[in-house]
Design an enzyme around this catalytic site. Structure first.
Site, PDB file in Angstrom:
ATOM      1  N   THR A 170      -5.342   8.167   8.289  1.00 36.51           N
ATOM      2  CA  THR A 170      -5.307   6.978   7.458  1.00 36.51           C
ATOM      3  C   THR A 170      -6.737   6.484   7.322  1.00 36.51           C
ATOM      4  OG1 THR A 170      -4.336   4.763   7.177  1.00 36.51           O
ATOM      5  CG2 THR A 170      -4.903   5.418   9.413  1.00 36.51           C
ATOM      6  N   ARG A 201      -7.570   8.851  -9.386  1.00 36.68           N
ATOM      7  CA  ARG A 201      -8.128   9.096  -8.051  1.00 36.68           C
ATOM      8  C   ARG A 201      -7.040   9.554  -7.084  1.00 36.68           C
ATOM      9  NH1 ARG A 201      -7.226   6.993  -2.563  1.00 36.68           N
ATOM     10  NH2 ARG A 201      -9.186   7.277  -1.432  1.00 36.68           N
ATOM     11  N   THR A 217      -2.047   3.604   4.757  1.00 43.71           N
ATOM     12  CA  THR A 217      -1.170   4.759   4.578  1.00 43.71           C
ATOM     13  C   THR A 217      -0.221   4.819   5.758  1.00 43.71           C
ATOM     14  OG1 THR A 217      -2.895   5.984   3.422  1.00 43.71           O
ATOM     15  CG2 THR A 217      -1.164   7.283   4.474  1.00 43.71           C
ATOM     16  N   SER A 262       0.808  -1.220   0.000  1.00 38.22           N
ATOM     17  CA  SER A 262       0.000   0.000   0.000  1.00 38.22           C
ATOM     18  C   SER A 262       0.840   1.267   0.000  1.00 38.22           C
ATOM     19  CB  SER A 262      -0.922   0.010   1.225  1.00 38.22           C
ATOM     20  OG  SER A 262      -0.156  -0.044   2.401  1.00 38.22           O
TER      21      SER A 262
END
Length: 335
Positions: free
Chosen positions: A246, A223, A195, A93
């Site tokens: 996050t 996005r 995140t 991620s």
């Protein structure tokens, strides 16, 4: 490593503009106590240095702590700490190995803020492993604060960053498997997306922060979430403190959550209560809050810290007083 992972609903139309009411006003919370809140220092004590980050990222906070112990600035610390996760292909991620958008492209977002309130960011950048460092270059070496897509990539190359194919074999296989159904369904703390947001206080008592992500897995092309946006994914005011977020970026963007937390601290709230208030405002206006996760962390000028999330499963890593610890955050949705 336990991480919060979730997928965005195909429609976000039910996420309304957020205003009003604290968490306690939303729901009884008497049975819960926050480990992080209980570890807050007294108002007469200044803790420095200190590093706090979202999720279980001990290697990242250790690197940031090492920088602080070498006498480097909080800005250096958060950059170096975030780079650890950006370079880890197992973290799908952030950075290298991040899960791609629905078209198979890995795009990265990041921002950074220093003690003077300067800010730099890149969004939708491809082929560069360390967006947090490019964001710092934008902040320090350009007249701008945010660069996007090809422009961000070209700037990075001009500054000596090497191009890298960010799509690892593992992430490619996951994307190919996803394409069989192309299903967007939130699974709290399970979907491959999180995140890293990091805040630090250095030996001078100065605060800086950074936030970096590959964004929502299998997102629509182009996005952008909250992570690289000042006041949403990250905000620093060296006179007050800092906060970072996050979770589902669309909801954080609509609330400008990190700025809200810092302003609440400016008006006397503790970091813990400020994080709770920010989550409470989201919950009040979003009856579908059970479908998505958001977590905040914050630190004030005295070194007091706080964290709060909608659901269980949000973890925080803190390095202070030579101890690097993971702590489960207090959360709202207690079933």
């Amino acid at each position: 490593m336990k991480r919060r992972k979730f997928i965005q609903n195909a429609s976000l139309s039910s996420l309304g503009v957020v205003a009003g009411a604290s968490v306690i006003g939303c729901k009884e919370n008497k049975e819960a106590t926050s480990t992080l809140a209980s570890e807050e220092v007294t108002s007469n004590t200044i803790v420095k240095p200190l590093v706090i980050a979202t999720w279980n990222v001990n290697n990242a906070t250790a690197k940031a702590w090492e920088a602080l112990q070498q006498g480097k600035s909080a800005l250096d610390a958060v950059e170096q700490g975030c780079r650890v996760e950006e370079a880890d292909p197992k973290n799908q991620s952030v950075g290298y190995g991040g899960l791609p958008d629905r078209d198979g492209r890995v795009t990265l977002d990041a921002c950074i803020m220093n003690k003077d309130g300067d800010y730099g960011a890149v969004v939708c950048m491809q082929n560069i492993m360390h967006p947090v460092s490019v964001a710092r270059k934008v902040m320090e070496d350009t007249p701008h604060v945010l660069l996007a897509e090809v422009g961000a990539e070209e700037f990075a190359v001009s500054q000596g960053f090497e191009k890298t194919n960010l799509l690892t074999e593992a992430s490619k296989k996951a994307w190919e498997e996803w394409k069989k159904t192309s299903l967007y369904k939130p699974i709290i703390n399970i979907e491959n997306h999180d995140t890293i947001g990091m805040l630090a206080i250095d030996k001078n008592g100065d605060i800086s922060g950074a936030c970096t992500t590959s964004g929502l897995a299998y997102k629509m092309a182009g996005r952008i979430g909250d992570s690289p946006i000042i006041g949403s994914g990250l905000f620093i005011d060296n006179e007050v403190g800092g906060a970072t977020a996050t979770g589902l970026g669309e909801a954080v963007l609509k609330t400008v959550g990190s700025f809200l937390i810092v302003e609440l601290m400016r008006n006397g709230m503790s970091p813990q209560k400020a994080c709770e208030e920010a989550i409470g405002r989201i919950i009040k206006k979003n009856p579908n809050y059970e479908d998505f996760q958001i977590g905040y962390i914050a630190v004030n000028k005295k070194g007091e810290t706080g964290s709060y999330s909608i659901h269980e499963g949000f973890w925080v890593t803190k390095y202070v007083n030579d101890k690097n610890t993971n702590t489960a955050s207090e959360f709202y949705n207690k079933k």
